[in-house]
Design a protein around this motif. Structure first.
Motif, mmCIF file in Angstrom:
data_model
loop_
_atom_site.group_PDB
_atom_site.id
_atom_site.type_symbol
_atom_site.label_atom_id
_atom_site.label_comp_id
_atom_site.label_asym_id
_atom_site.label_seq_id
_atom_site.Cartn_x
_atom_site.Cartn_y
_atom_site.Cartn_z
ATOM 1 N N ARG A 186 0.876 -1.262 -0.026
ATOM 2 C CA ARG A 186 -0.051 0.205 0.039
ATOM 3 C C ARG A 186 0.663 1.244 -0.149
ATOM 4 N NH1 ARG A 186 -5.647 -0.318 1.203
ATOM 5 N NH2 ARG A 186 -6.247 -2.575 1.449
ATOM 6 N N ARG B 82 2.570 3.189 1.846
ATOM 7 C CA ARG B 82 2.072 4.364 2.824
ATOM 8 C C ARG B 82 2.916 5.283 3.355
ATOM 9 N NH1 ARG B 82 -1.498 0.411 6.632
ATOM 10 N NH2 ARG B 82 0.338 -0.850 6.512
ATOM 11 N N ARG C 126 2.481 8.437 0.975
ATOM 12 C CA ARG C 126 1.062 8.694 0.752
ATOM 13 C C ARG C 126 0.480 9.673 1.795
ATOM 14 N NH1 ARG C 126 -2.147 3.279 -1.012
ATOM 15 N NH2 ARG C 126 -3.806 4.964 -0.447
ATOM 16 N N SER C 127 1.145 10.055 2.745
ATOM 17 C CA SER C 127 0.535 11.146 3.794
ATOM 18 C C SER C 127 1.520 12.222 3.963
ATOM 19 C CB SER C 127 -0.022 10.352 5.129
ATOM 20 O OG SER C 127 -0.724 11.218 5.993
#
Ligand SMILES: [Zn+2]
Length: 586
Positions: free
Chosen positions: A480, A482, A485-486
């Motif tokens: 994923r 992550r 992604r933030s």
């Protein structure tokens, strides 16, 4: 179903062995004996050690004071229909921002130098007029008209309101140039003045976080734009088709996209030069490659195995769209806890959690997307951490910035603005601890921390998790991607070691199937209107998570050395070069 159990053996073992107990270790022992009462047998705590370390005792006391019911109440408040889904640039967001600012003030956190808790962010917004969006593919005498939603999705533009691009289409693998892997999808083609067709994702042999980095649309857009391309047509690989079915893209059609505006009035990012961009459905991608006389499934296999090979398709494409555009203002909410050490208080640990969510979208039922877990719970956790820290008799050595960010859902804009326009000198920011979408449906037995393998932050989060009675697990879903992604990634791009703290999937209570509950949330509620206040929520889980976040920050803020990137780390090498040498306390 995973089962979780642990004892306090490790900690009593340390004492029995007569280990030289350094302050943090004592804090760890005390932290565990004091905090993890749910997981361990408390009898036999060592009173001598409790008396020996004053600071640790105060940490224990504030950590014990963390309350899950407060986190729940704050999260429910932020996820209330009155906030209308907290979309950046709307009244609902502003209401949420006022709530957080008032709380910061009540806690006694200091505002920014202008006396306000709000760091205003000017935003340029654009919204595709869906019926205006057209794509025509042409090869020889054959023309194919593609239809929005069925064949492609695209967003509004950051250039002129009316746009038309007519150019040759060139296949460019994954659209990646990665010198680390001697991988160059641009070899043998000239991207200038053409529309590139690229596969989503990155080669499978890239290490997880590098794969994440090179998979990100921002990196691909930057690469394509810098090479003079006029657009990116994204073809989703079979892996991505499974991960995100086509119908999940459709509610986003016609939504508002944004970029923050720099002091010269220009949208930062947005790539107006890539006006010929869209994401293609599987059917449309097959028709495009058929028109070019190429076998798409063969290319999936070839490039999916990490190979390269790019070529013109002998197809041209015309892309047209009209966009509604305008400007609005939103704000990051910032509260400051001044550090205690005269030498280190000018250094800052930044806690972040994005306050915005999707607002109102029509996905078939209720229109308000309340964003309970994404990210009302994250902000509520940040508020609880802030509350706890203000209860310390002596603040940590370094200063702490608590930031509730705007416009994460628009592409990490609030964090990007903050990291590019920091209220304190950027080289004085030593770490970012980000909290985004912590699913707490059960009493958690572990946390994950994306980015932990890149910097010395690992030791702080490991100690914190143990002290909170849980463990630090590796990223359970590396696919994923992550880490990029933030909001922590906006800090990483400025060379700042960062972590995204996330509850894991281990439940300490057998009556909850942690992995199944987490999977259910991600598959059925993430970015849907059902991510609301009636989601399952474990107060004890929330306490363990908030304590981990709290203690991680305390250790980072109190350590004599500031965190550093690991030797030779990809992100450290790429972004931290030229940062000032670490300042260390005696
Ligand atoms: Zn989200």
């Amino acid at each position: 179903m995973l089962h979780y159990s642990r004892t306090c053996g490790t900690f009593t073992g340390m004492k029995a062995n007569g280990t030289d107990v350094r302050p943090w270790l004592a804090a760890l022992v005390i932290g565990v004996t004091g905090i993890a009462f749910g997981a361990c047998d408390r009898r036999g705590a060592d009173d001598e050690q409790v008396a020996a370390v004053e600071v640790a005792a105060s940490w224990r006391s504030i950590a014990e004071g963390v309350r899950g019911d407060r986190i729940r109440r704050d999260a429910e408040m932020l996820a209330d229909d009155a906030m209308a889904g907290r979309e950046a640039g709307t009244e609902g967001f502003d209401l949420a921002a006022s709530f957080v600012a008032e709380r910061f003030a009540a806690l006694g956190l200091a505002p920014l130098s202008d006396g306000s808790y709000l760091q205003e962010v000017e935003l340029f917004w654009t919204r595709l007029l869906p019926e205006s969006a057209r794509i025509t593919l042409q090869a020889g005498d054959t023309e194919i008209d593609l239809t929005i939603r069925e064949d492609f999705v695209r967003s509004g533009g950051f250039g002129p309101g009316e746009e038309r691009v007519d150019a040759e289409v060139v296949f460019a693998g994954h659209g990646i140039a990665a010198p680390e892997y001697e991988h160059d999808d641009f070899a043998g083609i000239d991207p200038a003045g053409v529309i590139l067709v690229v596969l989503s994702g990155a080669p499978p042999h890239f290490e997880t976080d590098l794969r994440a980095y090179y998979s990100s649309s921002t990196v691909k857009q930057t690469e394509a734009a810098s090479r003079g391309a006029l657009g990116l047509l994204v073809v989703r690989t079979p892996v991505d088709q499974r991960r995100r079915p086509w119908d999940r893209y459709l509610p986003g059609v016609g939504r508002t996209d944004m970029e923050w505006v720099d002091s010269g009035g220009v949208p930062f990012g947005g790539y107006p030069e890539l006006a010929g961009s869209a994401v293609l459905s599987q059917g449309a991608a097959e028709r495009l490659f058929e028109l070019a006389g190429r076998d798409l499934s063969e290319l999936f296999v070839h490039h999916g195995a990490g190979e390269t090979g790019s070529f013109p398709l002998g197809v041209s494409a015309v892309l047209e769209r009209s966009s509604d555009q305008g400007r609005t203002v939103s704000a990051n909410v910032v509260g400051i806890l001044a550090g205690d050490d005269p030498r280190l208080r000018d250094e800052y640990v930044v806690y972040t959690a994005h306050l915005d969510h999707l607002g109102t979208l029509d996905d078939g039922d209720d229109q308000i997307h309340n964003g309970f877990y994404d990210n009302a719970v994250g902000v509520a956790t940040l508020l609880e951490v802030a509350r706890a820290m203000t209860k310390l008799p002596v603040p940590p050595r370094r200063s702490i910035l608590f930031v509730a960010l705007t416009a994460e859902e628009k592409g990490l804009l609030g964090s990007s603005f903050f990291a590019q326009n920091p209220p304190v000198p950027i080289e004085r920011i030593v770490a970012n601890l980000n909290i985004d979408m912590p699913f707490l449906g059960f009493p958690i037995g572990d946390v994950e921390a994306f980015g932990v393998e890149h910097s010395t932050l690992r030791s702080s989060v490991e100690k914190a998790a143990h002290a909170a009675g849980i463990v630090l697990s590796p990223d359970s879903m590396p696919e994923r991607v992550r880490f990029v992604r933030s909001d922590q990634f906006s800090f990483v791009q400025r060379g700042i070691p960062a972590l995204n703290l996330k509850p894991g999937s281990i439940s300490t209570d057998d009556s909850f199937d942690g992995p199944a509950m987490l999977a259910d949330f991600l598959d059925n509620h993430y970015h849907r209107s059902s991510d609301a206040g009636d989601q399952p929520f474990s107060e004890s889980g929330a306490e363990r998570f908030a304590r981990t976040a709290l203690l991680t920050g305390l250790w980072v803020a109190s350590d004599k050395d500031r965190p550093s990137w690991n030797e030779g780390d990809f992100f450290g090498e790429k972004f931290a070069t030229g940062r000032v040498a670490p300042v260390s306390a005696p």
